[in-house]
Motif scaffolding. Sequence first.
Motif, mmCIF file in Angstrom:
data_model
loop_
_atom_site.group_PDB
_atom_site.id
_atom_site.type_symbol
_atom_site.label_atom_id
_atom_site.label_comp_id
_atom_site.label_asym_id
_atom_site.label_seq_id
_atom_site.Cartn_x
_atom_site.Cartn_y
_atom_site.Cartn_z
ATOM 1 N N GLN A 1 2.172 20.310 3.355
ATOM 2 C CA GLN A 1 1.501 20.967 2.557
ATOM 3 C C GLN A 1 0.182 21.400 3.067
ATOM 4 N N GLU A 2 -0.478 21.128 4.375
ATOM 5 C CA GLU A 2 -1.500 21.659 4.945
ATOM 6 C C GLU A 2 -1.313 22.878 5.720
ATOM 7 N N ALA A 3 -0.006 22.926 6.194
ATOM 8 C CA ALA A 3 0.561 24.181 6.998
ATOM 9 C C ALA A 3 0.662 25.356 6.045
ATOM 10 N N ILE A 4 1.450 24.989 4.784
ATOM 11 C CA ILE A 4 1.310 26.159 3.866
ATOM 12 C C ILE A 4 0.094 26.427 3.258
ATOM 13 N N SER A 5 -0.914 25.708 3.279
ATOM 14 C CA SER A 5 -2.297 25.997 2.796
ATOM 15 C C SER A 5 -2.771 26.943 3.631
ATOM 16 N N ASN A 6 -2.754 26.776 5.208
ATOM 17 C CA ASN A 6 -3.262 27.723 6.183
ATOM 18 C C ASN A 6 -2.625 28.961 6.039
ATOM 19 N N ILE A 7 -1.267 28.822 5.510
ATOM 20 C CA ILE A 7 -0.598 30.174 5.581
ATOM 21 C C ILE A 7 -1.046 31.018 4.405
ATOM 22 N N LEU A 8 -1.408 30.461 3.487
ATOM 23 C CA LEU A 8 -1.970 30.998 2.134
ATOM 24 C C LEU A 8 -3.239 31.665 2.401
ATOM 25 N N ARG A 9 -4.112 30.853 3.304
ATOM 26 C CA ARG A 9 -5.528 31.339 3.348
ATOM 27 C C ARG A 9 -5.571 32.493 4.416
ATOM 28 N N HIS A 10 -4.804 32.311 5.616
ATOM 29 C CA HIS A 10 -5.241 32.967 6.695
ATOM 30 C C HIS A 10 -4.132 33.873 7.192
ATOM 31 N N ALA A 11 -3.007 33.766 6.900
ATOM 32 C CA ALA A 11 -1.794 34.334 7.380
ATOM 33 C C ALA A 11 -1.462 35.866 6.983
ATOM 34 N N ASP A 12 -1.811 36.008 5.789
ATOM 35 C CA ASP A 12 -1.289 37.258 4.929
ATOM 36 C C ASP A 12 0.192 37.597 5.160
ATOM 37 N N ALA A 13 0.897 36.432 5.120
ATOM 38 C CA ALA A 13 2.336 36.472 5.422
ATOM 39 C C ALA A 13 3.247 36.905 3.772
ATOM 40 N N THR A 14 4.419 37.281 3.995
ATOM 41 C CA THR A 14 5.174 37.674 2.986
ATOM 42 C C THR A 14 6.344 36.811 2.993
ATOM 43 N N ILE A 15 6.845 35.861 3.990
ATOM 44 C CA ILE A 15 8.103 35.322 4.503
ATOM 45 C C ILE A 15 7.456 34.106 5.082
ATOM 46 N N VAL A 16 7.936 32.895 4.585
ATOM 47 C CA VAL A 16 7.743 31.678 5.223
ATOM 48 C C VAL A 16 9.109 31.112 5.341
ATOM 49 N N LYS A 17 9.238 30.568 6.441
ATOM 50 C CA LYS A 17 10.529 29.742 6.777
ATOM 51 C C LYS A 17 10.372 28.366 7.173
ATOM 52 N N LEU A 18 11.128 27.297 6.362
ATOM 53 C CA LEU A 18 10.827 26.017 6.641
ATOM 54 C C LEU A 18 12.243 25.405 6.800
ATOM 55 N N ASP A 19 12.481 24.826 7.963
ATOM 56 C CA ASP A 19 13.640 23.862 8.254
ATOM 57 C C ASP A 19 13.241 22.486 8.362
ATOM 58 N N MET A 20 14.018 21.703 8.032
ATOM 59 C CA MET A 20 13.865 20.252 7.973
ATOM 60 C C MET A 20 15.308 19.524 7.993
#
Length: 355
Positions: A268-287
């Motif tokens: 949750q914290e990692a995605i929050s940082n991406i929303l705020r700072h990364a200006d990303a359009t694609i996020v990949k998450l593997d588990m």
Amino acid sequence: MIGSNKGRKIESLRFWYIRSFMVVSVVSAFLFFLFLQVVLLFYPDGLVINVQWSMLLTVVAFMILSITSLYFGYKQSGYMKKRVEDISTYIATLGRGKFSERIAVWQKDELGRLAEDINQLAIKILNQVRSLQKLAEEKNELAMKAHNAATIEERQRLARELHDSVSQQLFALSIMSSASIRMFDSYPQEAKKQLTDIATIAAQAQGEMRALLLHLRPVSLTNDTLCVGINKLLEELEDRTPIKFQKDIQEITALSSATEDHLFRIIQEAISNILRHADATIVKLDMHQKGNQYVYIFISDNGKGFEINHQKQASFGLHTMRERCEEIGGQFHIRSKEGEGTHIEIHIPIREGEN
């Protein structure tokens, strides 16, 4: 099984007691018979008695002794049986949790001392139960205080972030929009450029608000598994943000609920940082789980990235993620470079017995 064994032992106590009395009667009758034979041996003519009479007297004596032994054995064994049953009943009472009950001690013999020892044991158990209850109450109070402190700290952090980011962006939007209105008739090109900047700042403010709202989500997974909770989070974000999520999430059954809560909060914290700072359009998450050894989590984005040695790496969000990972015995690695996005790898070992 234990209770039935105790019952058989208590019931056989009376039989053992009567049998002991009967053995005494048999021995007494045999000694009486020997006594008569000795008398006949030393006084063969002085007594009007013979072997037949001695046998008859022995049988009569044996019958009298047997009846007497049965009577007194039954009476005495009943008294002893009742005392043992009282002790057994009291032990069963303690087993039901009634540690305040006490058994009456009437005699100072071995059974009396045993009853006193059991009473002392009940007192010790009662004191331990009270101590455990007190510890549980203190633990609950400490947990409430810790929860309140964490809530206050989280509110203060959100207030700081709102002030440092969103409120400043809104203030800038207000100033720039007022300037654009005044410039619109005289300088339309400059006003258009200003409106473009306003749209950019508004998008950034929107991302900040989404990230802050993401922090207000429940920290725990409640009744969901880690896999279900992450999928729900990503589906909700896909509906509300322009980010596309590429996910490969496997069901993990080898972790405790506390470990799953920590991992959910880290993601949750990692995605929050991406929303705020990364200006990303694609996020990949593997588990996925690597055998019975560890759980592997990989999070990456195609955003603007940052230099690892930059002060940003020591931001509150990254520091919190690293701390949470280390609290559950895991390893946290981050790679990033300006223009190449950010990549996070997490390894959480599976403790023996969790699987």
